[in-house]
Scaffold this active site. Sequence first.
Site, PDB file in Angstrom:
ATOM      1  N   LYS A  88     -11.126  -4.829  -2.935  1.00 51.69           N
ATOM      2  CA  LYS A  88     -12.171  -3.789  -2.958  1.00 51.69           C
ATOM      3  C   LYS A  88     -11.653  -2.515  -3.610  1.00 51.69           C
ATOM      4  O   LYS A  88     -12.399  -1.741  -4.149  1.00 51.69           O
ATOM      5  CB  LYS A  88     -12.558  -3.391  -1.523  1.00 51.69           C
ATOM      6  CG  LYS A  88     -13.221  -4.439  -0.708  1.00 51.69           C
ATOM      7  CD  LYS A  88     -13.638  -3.805   0.628  1.00 51.69           C
ATOM      8  CE  LYS A  88     -13.611  -4.774   1.775  1.00 51.69           C
ATOM      9  NZ  LYS A  88     -12.381  -4.874   2.529  1.00 51.69           N
TER      10      LYS A  88
ATOM     11  N   LYS B 109       0.832  -1.218   0.000  1.00 52.55           N
ATOM     12  CA  LYS B 109       0.000   0.000   0.000  1.00 52.55           C
ATOM     13  C   LYS B 109       0.856   1.254   0.000  1.00 52.55           C
ATOM     14  O   LYS B 109       0.501   2.246  -0.628  1.00 52.55           O
ATOM     15  CB  LYS B 109      -0.949   0.013   1.204  1.00 52.55           C
ATOM     16  CG  LYS B 109      -2.032  -1.037   1.060  1.00 52.55           C
ATOM     17  CD  LYS B 109      -3.203  -0.791   1.968  1.00 52.55           C
ATOM     18  CE  LYS B 109      -4.312  -1.771   1.618  1.00 52.55           C
ATOM     19  NZ  LYS B 109      -5.394  -1.818   2.567  1.00 52.55           N
TER      20      LYS B 109
ATOM     21  N   LYS C  85      -4.096 -10.090  -5.826  1.00 48.54           N
ATOM     22  CA  LYS C  85      -5.365 -10.552  -5.243  1.00 48.54           C
ATOM     23  C   LYS C  85      -6.515  -9.636  -5.665  1.00 48.54           C
ATOM     24  O   LYS C  85      -6.294  -8.440  -5.897  1.00 48.54           O
ATOM     25  CB  LYS C  85      -5.263 -10.657  -3.717  1.00 48.54           C
ATOM     26  CG  LYS C  85      -5.260  -9.338  -3.005  1.00 48.54           C
ATOM     27  CD  LYS C  85      -5.521  -9.489  -1.509  1.00 48.54           C
ATOM     28  CE  LYS C  85      -5.512  -8.103  -0.875  1.00 48.54           C
ATOM     29  NZ  LYS C  85      -5.833  -8.000   0.497  1.00 48.54           N
TER      30      LYS C  85
HETATM   31  P1  TYM Z   1     -10.470  -7.054   4.390  1.00 47.71           P
HETATM   32  O1  TYM Z   1     -11.644  -6.193   4.551  1.00 47.71           O
HETATM   33  O2  TYM Z   1      -9.428  -6.653   3.422  1.00 47.71           O
HETATM   34  O3  TYM Z   1     -10.926  -8.511   3.978  1.00 47.71           O
HETATM   35  C1  TYM Z   1     -11.918  -9.199   4.686  1.00 47.71           C
HETATM   36  C2  TYM Z   1     -11.656 -10.688   4.586  1.00 47.71           C
HETATM   37  O4  TYM Z   1     -11.655 -11.088   3.215  1.00 47.71           O
HETATM   38  C3  TYM Z   1     -10.456 -11.815   2.931  1.00 47.71           C
HETATM   39  N1  TYM Z   1     -10.061 -11.521   1.546  1.00 47.71           N
HETATM   40  C4  TYM Z   1      -9.805 -12.435   0.596  1.00 47.71           C
HETATM   41  N2  TYM Z   1      -9.854 -13.786   0.626  1.00 47.71           N
HETATM   42  C5  TYM Z   1      -9.566 -14.445  -0.516  1.00 47.71           C
HETATM   43  N3  TYM Z   1      -9.232 -13.823  -1.684  1.00 47.71           N
HETATM   44  C6  TYM Z   1      -9.180 -12.471  -1.758  1.00 47.71           C
HETATM   45  N4  TYM Z   1      -8.888 -11.871  -2.902  1.00 47.71           N
HETATM   46  C7  TYM Z   1      -9.476 -11.717  -0.574  1.00 47.71           C
HETATM   47  N5  TYM Z   1      -9.522 -10.395  -0.295  1.00 47.71           N
HETATM   48  C8  TYM Z   1      -9.875 -10.288   1.003  1.00 47.71           C
HETATM   49  C9  TYM Z   1      -9.436 -11.308   3.935  1.00 47.71           C
HETATM   50  O5  TYM Z   1      -8.417 -12.248   4.149  1.00 47.71           O
HETATM   51  C10 TYM Z   1     -10.292 -11.090   5.156  1.00 47.71           C
HETATM   52  O6  TYM Z   1     -10.435 -12.306   5.877  1.00 47.71           O
HETATM   53  N6  TYM Z   1      -7.100  -6.761   8.051  1.00 47.71           N
HETATM   54  C11 TYM Z   1      -8.391  -7.333   7.726  1.00 47.71           C
HETATM   55  C12 TYM Z   1      -9.496  -6.777   8.580  1.00 47.71           C
HETATM   56  C13 TYM Z   1      -9.345  -6.999  10.055  1.00 47.71           C
HETATM   57  C14 TYM Z   1      -9.438  -8.227  10.735  1.00 47.71           C
HETATM   58  C15 TYM Z   1      -9.289  -7.924  12.114  1.00 47.71           C
HETATM   59  C16 TYM Z   1      -9.636  -9.546  10.313  1.00 47.71           C
HETATM   60  C17 TYM Z   1      -9.146  -6.029  10.990  1.00 47.71           C
HETATM   61  N7  TYM Z   1      -9.113  -6.586  12.226  1.00 47.71           N
HETATM   62  C18 TYM Z   1      -9.326  -8.920  13.088  1.00 47.71           C
HETATM   63  C19 TYM Z   1      -9.657 -10.539  11.300  1.00 47.71           C
HETATM   64  C20 TYM Z   1      -9.503 -10.235  12.672  1.00 47.71           C
HETATM   65  C21 TYM Z   1      -8.686  -7.013   6.280  1.00 47.71           C
HETATM   66  O7  TYM Z   1      -7.897  -6.455   5.608  1.00 47.71           O
HETATM   67  O8  TYM Z   1      -9.891  -7.344   5.826  1.00 47.71           O
END
Ligand code: TYM
Length: 334
Positions: free
Chosen positions: A201, A116, A198
């Site tokens: 969003k 990022k 990957k």
């Molecule tokens: P975020 O919002 O980016 O993603 C949410 C969840 O979706 C999964 N994910 C994917 N899985 C497979 N292929 C993809 N292309 C893909 N893109 C996203 C992510 O692995 C995630 O499980 N840092 C976390 C948010 C967070 C969090 C936490 C998660 C903040 N605190 C505590 C677990 C526990 C995140 O970036 O989510």
Amino acid sequence: MSETPKPLILTGAKPSGELTLGNYLGAIKNWAIMLEEYECFFPIVDLHAITVGYVPAELRKHTYQCLAQYIACGLDPQKSHIFLQSQVIGHTELSWILSCLTPVGELHRMTQFKDKSSKPGASVNAGLLFYPVLMAADILLYNADRVPVGEDQKQHLELARNIAQRFNHTYSETFKVPEPYIPRAGARIMSLQDPSRKMSKSDENPGEAILLLDSPQAIRKKILSAVTDSDTEVRMAPEKPGIANLLNIFSAITGRSVEDLEREFGDSGYGTFKNALADALIAHLEPFQERYREIIEDKTFLHGVLKEGAEVAQARAFKTLRKVYRKAGFVERA
Ligand code: TYM
């Protein structure tokens, strides 16, 4: 005789844009099947969403959308605690304490931070660097046993485990060391236009990601124009990353094995294969989208879900925070 408490799951998504098929297959789809076996905490991690440039009104819109999509995906608010990270006191407080136990070098090594912060024109704020510490606080505040996430979050989970161990070692045994839980199918869904990255969003080109709220026409168009190769064989192979990604999506959405799909579509040509995948996706997402449309209209219901979720989460959070403050040497409020 009192029942043994269920193990605790905590996981969340950032409302930084519309949820994608990657979020669904790598994460949310798998959370819904855990409701019986675990006590589930599903924060929408809105404080994480402001670590990159954003528009406040969009954040609010995406937060409601994310909430309605959680529920439409099968996260039953009667069987889980769904809440907003920003509505529970403790996440940022714990994050500060944990940050004082985290070497800056570890944060600089995080792949997501490197990606990022190296984007052209990125403004790198301290929040982006400290993002994984806030994530560790989300998890440790509730003493989660397991954290179901996609593969991209593995490194952040590893850091959360290290931080928990460091706290326990520095003060005394306080936190459970959380286990990652990464699904076998769908753990890493790639961009449809660049299968080396990957699906995300924040993808700038709308053709890269399938959004859960995409219309059937948009889904078909995106799948049909997904990057493949000049070959015609539908086969899982490292030199065919575009087709491998589509096979992975097909398998995750239908539960069919990749071998089975290769047998059916191996020689059928890419057009037939892609159309069959589009049909499967559209059919799978249709009932979800219908539920979503009903839920998003009912703001009273949505506010009720958040209120109940925040109450339970807050009680837990205060309990952990009190313990942590005591161990860290802070004087208790009279
Ligand atoms: P975020 O919002 O980016 O993603 C949410 C969840 O979706 C999964 N994910 C994917 N899985 C497979 N292929 C993809 N292309 C893909 N893109 C996203 C992510 O692995 C995630 O499980 N840092 C976390 C948010 C967070 C969090 C936490 C998660 C903040 N605190 C505590 C677990 C526990 C995140 O970036 O989510």
